[in-house]
Structures are given as C-alpha cells and as structure tokens.
Scaffold this active site. Structure first.
Site, PDB file in Angstrom:
ATOM      1  N   HIS A  40      -7.168  -0.905   5.886  1.00  9.32           N
ATOM      2  CA  HIS A  40      -7.207  -1.760   7.078  1.00  9.32           C
ATOM      3  C   HIS A  40      -8.603  -1.844   7.722  1.00  9.32           C
ATOM      4  CE1 HIS A  40      -3.004  -1.474   6.452  1.00  9.32           C
ATOM      5  NE2 HIS A  40      -2.766  -0.420   7.189  1.00  9.32           N
ATOM      6  N   GLU A  70      -3.838   4.659  17.985  1.00  9.69           N
ATOM      7  CA  GLU A  70      -2.377   4.631  18.095  1.00  9.69           C
ATOM      8  C   GLU A  70      -1.918   5.749  19.023  1.00  9.69           C
ATOM      9  OE1 GLU A  70      -0.315   3.362  14.221  1.00  9.69           O
ATOM     10  OE2 GLU A  70      -1.816   4.790  13.560  1.00  9.69           O
ATOM     11  N   LYS A 125       0.837  -1.177   0.000  1.00  4.65           N
ATOM     12  CA  LYS A 125       0.000   0.000   0.000  1.00  4.65           C
ATOM     13  C   LYS A 125       0.886   1.244   0.000  1.00  4.65           C
ATOM     14  CE  LYS A 125      -1.346   2.065   3.672  1.00  4.65           C
ATOM     15  NZ  LYS A 125      -1.342   2.626   5.025  1.00  4.65           N
TER      16      LYS A 125
END
Ligand code: BG6
Length: 482
Positions: A235, A211, A143
């Site tokens: 994702h 994150e 990607k």
C-alpha cells in the site's frame, strides 16, 4: 454505466474477505444499477452448502456490511437471484465439473482467489486443466503476494504457467480508494502543481497511514509479516509511486505501471539508521486492548506493528527530496494522508520574525474526510502593518461534490468492476510486485540478521519516540496524527 452480463466465481466465498468486502461490494454495484440481473455470482468453497444456504450467508453479509440506506429488501432479493454456490475442493477433484457446467460460454468470466496464497497454484491448474477458463478469463489474486522476492517470483511463475499477464489482476485495495485515484487527477489534470513537483521546490513528502485498531484476530498472519510486509511493501509503496512517478503518456494500464515500476527501481536501499520499528504496549486495566506480543501470542516476537522510514528516490526529479513513510496500529487516530511540503520562497521581502515564515503544504487526505488542504500565506487582517499568517485552502470532497462526494464507493467496488471491464490500470503487474520485494528484502534481512527488537510504544500515541528523531535530525517534524 451498466456492464454486460458476466459470471464471477469467488473461491473462498464463505471466508472473511468475501463476506466482509467482496459480496457487499457486488451488492452495492447491483444496487447502483451497474450489475445487470443477468450476472451470475457463484460462490465456491470447501464448505458443503447448497445455493440457498449461500444466499442466506450473503444476506447476512449484506445486513452486516452494507449501510442501511442501501439495504432495500426488494433489491437484496433481486441480487440474491444472481447468486449461486458450488462446493469445490481446491486441492482435489470434487466440484470442478459442476462449476464448469455453471460457466456460460461467450460471457465475460472472472475467478476471484480469496483463499490462502498456497492454494493459488492448485486453483489455477484446475481451472485450466478442467477447461473452465479460456484466453479471455480473468483471475483476481489478493495480497499477500508472496513474503519476499523468491516467493513472489514463484507465485508469478505458477500463475504464468496457466494464464497470461493480461488475465491476472493482483489486488492492492489502496489503488481502488477514491482519493488515491484522485492523486493522479490532481497531478495530471491540473497545470498548477506539476511544475513544482520536484526536488527544486518540494522540501519533503510525508506519507502516513495510521490505524487505531490492533492486529485483532489476525495475529498469526500478522506476526509473520509485520508492518513492513503488511503495509509498506504494497500500500505505502503504491502511494509513493503515484506521488513520485513521471506523467504516463496516457491513462492506460501499462503506461501507468511502467512509470510506477521506474520509481520502485529508483528507490535507494534504506539504511537501518533511517528506520524505526515499534510494538504497541497494552492499555493498563483494559483487557480488550492487550499489547502486541499478547495479541500475537508470541512473547518473543520481533515483528513490528509500527514502522517509520526515510526513503530516497535516486532520479533527476527527486534527488535530495526525502520521502518519510510511517504506518502503525493502535495509534492516536485513524488517519491516512500524504503531505507535500514545499520549500520556502528564496527571499522574503517582508520584515517578519523568522518563525512566521512558513512553507506551503499540500495535504491530500485519504481517510477519513477525503479531501485536500493547501496551506498558503496571506496578510493578517488589520491595520497593524504587513503581518503574515498561514491559512488553509480546504476542500472536502463530500462538501465540494455534494451527494456524489459523500457517497464514496468502497475500493473493492471499483476494483471488481474494473476486472469485469478488463481494465488493469489499478492492479499491480508482476514485475512491480517483484521490484517492491527486491527493495524490501535486504531491509528486512538487515534487522533479522542483527536480531533487532522493535521499540515499545504506548497505545493511543503517535508511535515510538525514536520516530520523532528520524525527522528532527533532518530539521523537520512529523505532522500530528489526529
Ligand atoms: C490491509 C492490511 O491490507 O490493509 C491490514 O493487511 C490493514 O493490516 C488494512 O489494517 C488497512 O486498510 P484500510 O482500507 O482500512 O486503510
């Protein structure tokens, strides 16, 4: 089970992804006994290096990215015997004949394009043109696969000019994560969940990928993408597909990918009022944790480092069950999970105050502490009458499976071995990627046309305030990020 000897060529071998992920993953599989000593790992890049120089670089990559328990000096030296290097100019003529001479006929070969997507076409053309690849060769592409539908189509067409779809392995490393694959095992190897897996019994689904890191040194890439392109289109979309898809008739590449594609095609266009975007603020007094706009060096940036959205799937199974997705950087904790909240029983036989009447929730933890948690109601112990309490049935894979569960392989290990074995199940098909962009494009176009600015949020928080409202107005709540 060891695989047969193979030749794998890593283009961009001296780059970040190669040294951080690909080379360490190959070493770990060698250490595990899955890669035989007859395998060849050939680094290829523009950098003028000889084989010894590249081996030194590989040795450093292993030292930095493989855990101490697996850094066995003898094994490392044996692995380095498999490693070779050839300087290759992706856009020129240098190195191609030398590369060709290294590829053994009659042995499985794979070519990993760990380079900028703008070079995919050049590599494909030269590999084919120089007669290096055959009809059995595989190419692996990373990607981002395009930045919109038009560019993804163009990329697909470029690759298709030289390779068949069955030779093209488009990586989404989330599909290589052990727990992500476990989603399919949980759904389709148990009778327990599937009868309830629909809008009649599921109130809503939350998918969170949080994150703690900022955009780091990738500012210039990231600011052109934002979280929608960087995380959601690929994702998060893959996670959504695995939760929402119909049972494939077999665990077979096209059977699985056909079902995922149907989910993507059934996604309703997301209304702008169902989307919240944010940018993280600096941490005062901490020069290492700058704000998003400082990190990307673009004071006027309108790209998002956080996005939350409500998604509806228009099909028989999911009509009326919203999927809430959120992902962001610099949030309170690093945690990825999928939570399926079931509806309440239709009638309570217990005289309970309303607030103790809670839903069953199934949480699948992707990272950290991979595992599952099912919240169920039981009787509170004691003589005080029939009081209900919600308790977790909690399973951590590390505890349940002992050593095997604790030693969860990195996504790249699984995916690279699948390429060698010729199994495309965990790779995206061209039409899937295009369908995902076809859904994403109008959403991005909407906020770009209006010039929307993402809302600021505090580093270390759960994201912008408005994201809370996205759930509150539906009478629901995000799970805590912790
Ligand atoms: C990458 C994104 O694909 O996935 C990054 O480009 C992101 O921005 C990363 O940090 C997250 O992956 P993981 O495996 O750490 O959850």
């Amino acid at each position: 089970i060891p695989v047969d000897p193979f030749d794998v060529v890593v283009f961009g071998a001296t780059g970040d992804l190669s040294t951080r992920k690909i080379l360490p993953a190959l070493y770990r599989r060698f250490f595990a006994g899955q890669i035989p000593p007859e395998a060849r790992i050939i680094g290829a890049a523009r950098t003028e290096l000889d084989a010894e120089g590249f081996r030194a670089l590989t040795r450093t990559a292993i030292a930095e990215h493989v855990g101490a328990a697996k850094r066995d000096p003898e094994q490392i030296e044996a692995f380095l015997q498999c490693v070779d290097y050839v300087p290759v100019d992706a856009t020129g003529t240098t190195g191609w004949q030398e590369l060709k001479a290294l590829i053994r006929p009659g042995v499985v070969n794979a070519f990993y394009f760990s380079v900028a997507p703008s070079l995919f076409g050049d590599l494909a053309e030269r590999l084919h043109g120089h007669g290096i690849t055959t009809d059995d060769s595989r190419i692996v592409v990373e990607k981002p696969f395009g930045r919109d539908l038009a560019s993804a189509r163009a990329l697909n067409a470029t690759l298709a000019a030289h390779f068949d779809e069955h030779q093209i392995y488009r990586i989404d490393h989330y599909l290589g994560k052990e727990t992500v694959q476990n989603l399919m095992a949980v759904r389709f190897a148990n009778i327990l969940f599937e009868p309830l897996w629909n809008s009649q019994y599921v109130d809503h689904v939350q998918i969170t990928v949080a994150e703690t890191v900022g955009v780091g040194g990738r500012g210039s890439y990231y600011d052109r993408s934002g979280a929608m392109r960087d995380m959601v289109q690929n994702h998060m979309m893959q996670l959504l597909c695995l939760i929402a898809m119909e049972p494939p008739y077999h665990f077979d590449p096209d059977a699985v990918r056909d079902e995922k594609l149907k989910v993507i095609r059934a996604l309703q266009p997301a209304a702008q009022s169902d989307i919240v975007r944010g940018q993280y603020l600096p941490v005062k007094g901490d020069p290492a944790r700058r704000g998003y706009v400082e990190d990307v060096e673009n004071p006027d940036s309108r790209s998002e480092s956080y996005i939350a959205l409500k998604v509806q799937i228009a099909n028989w199974r999911w009509q009326g069950t919203p999927f809430y997705l959120r992902t962001g950087k610099r949030l309170r904790a690093r945690t990825s999970e999928i939570a399926i909240t079931f509806k309440q029983p239709p009638h309570s036989i217990f005289d309970e105050a309303d607030d103790s009447w809670r839903e069953n929730v199934l949480v699948i933890r992707l990272q950290p502490n991979e595992g599952m948690n099912l919240k169920v109601m039981i009787k509170e112990p004691g003589p005080g009458g029939m009081r209900l309490v919600q308790v977790p049935l909690d399973m951590s894979f590390a505890e349940a499976l002992g050593e095997e569960g604790a030693d969860i392989p990195d996504a790249y290990e699984r995916l690279i071995m699948d390429v060698i074995r010729g199994n495309q199940t965990l790779f995206m098909r061209g039409d899937e990627v295009e369908a995902a962009w076809a859904w994403t494009d109008p959403i991005i176009a909407g906020w770009e046309a209006r010039g929307d600015r993402p809302q600021p949020y505090d580093s270390g928080s759960s994201g912008p305030e408005d994201a809370l409202m996205l759930m509150h107005r539906d009478g629901r709540r995000w799970r805590e990020i912790r």
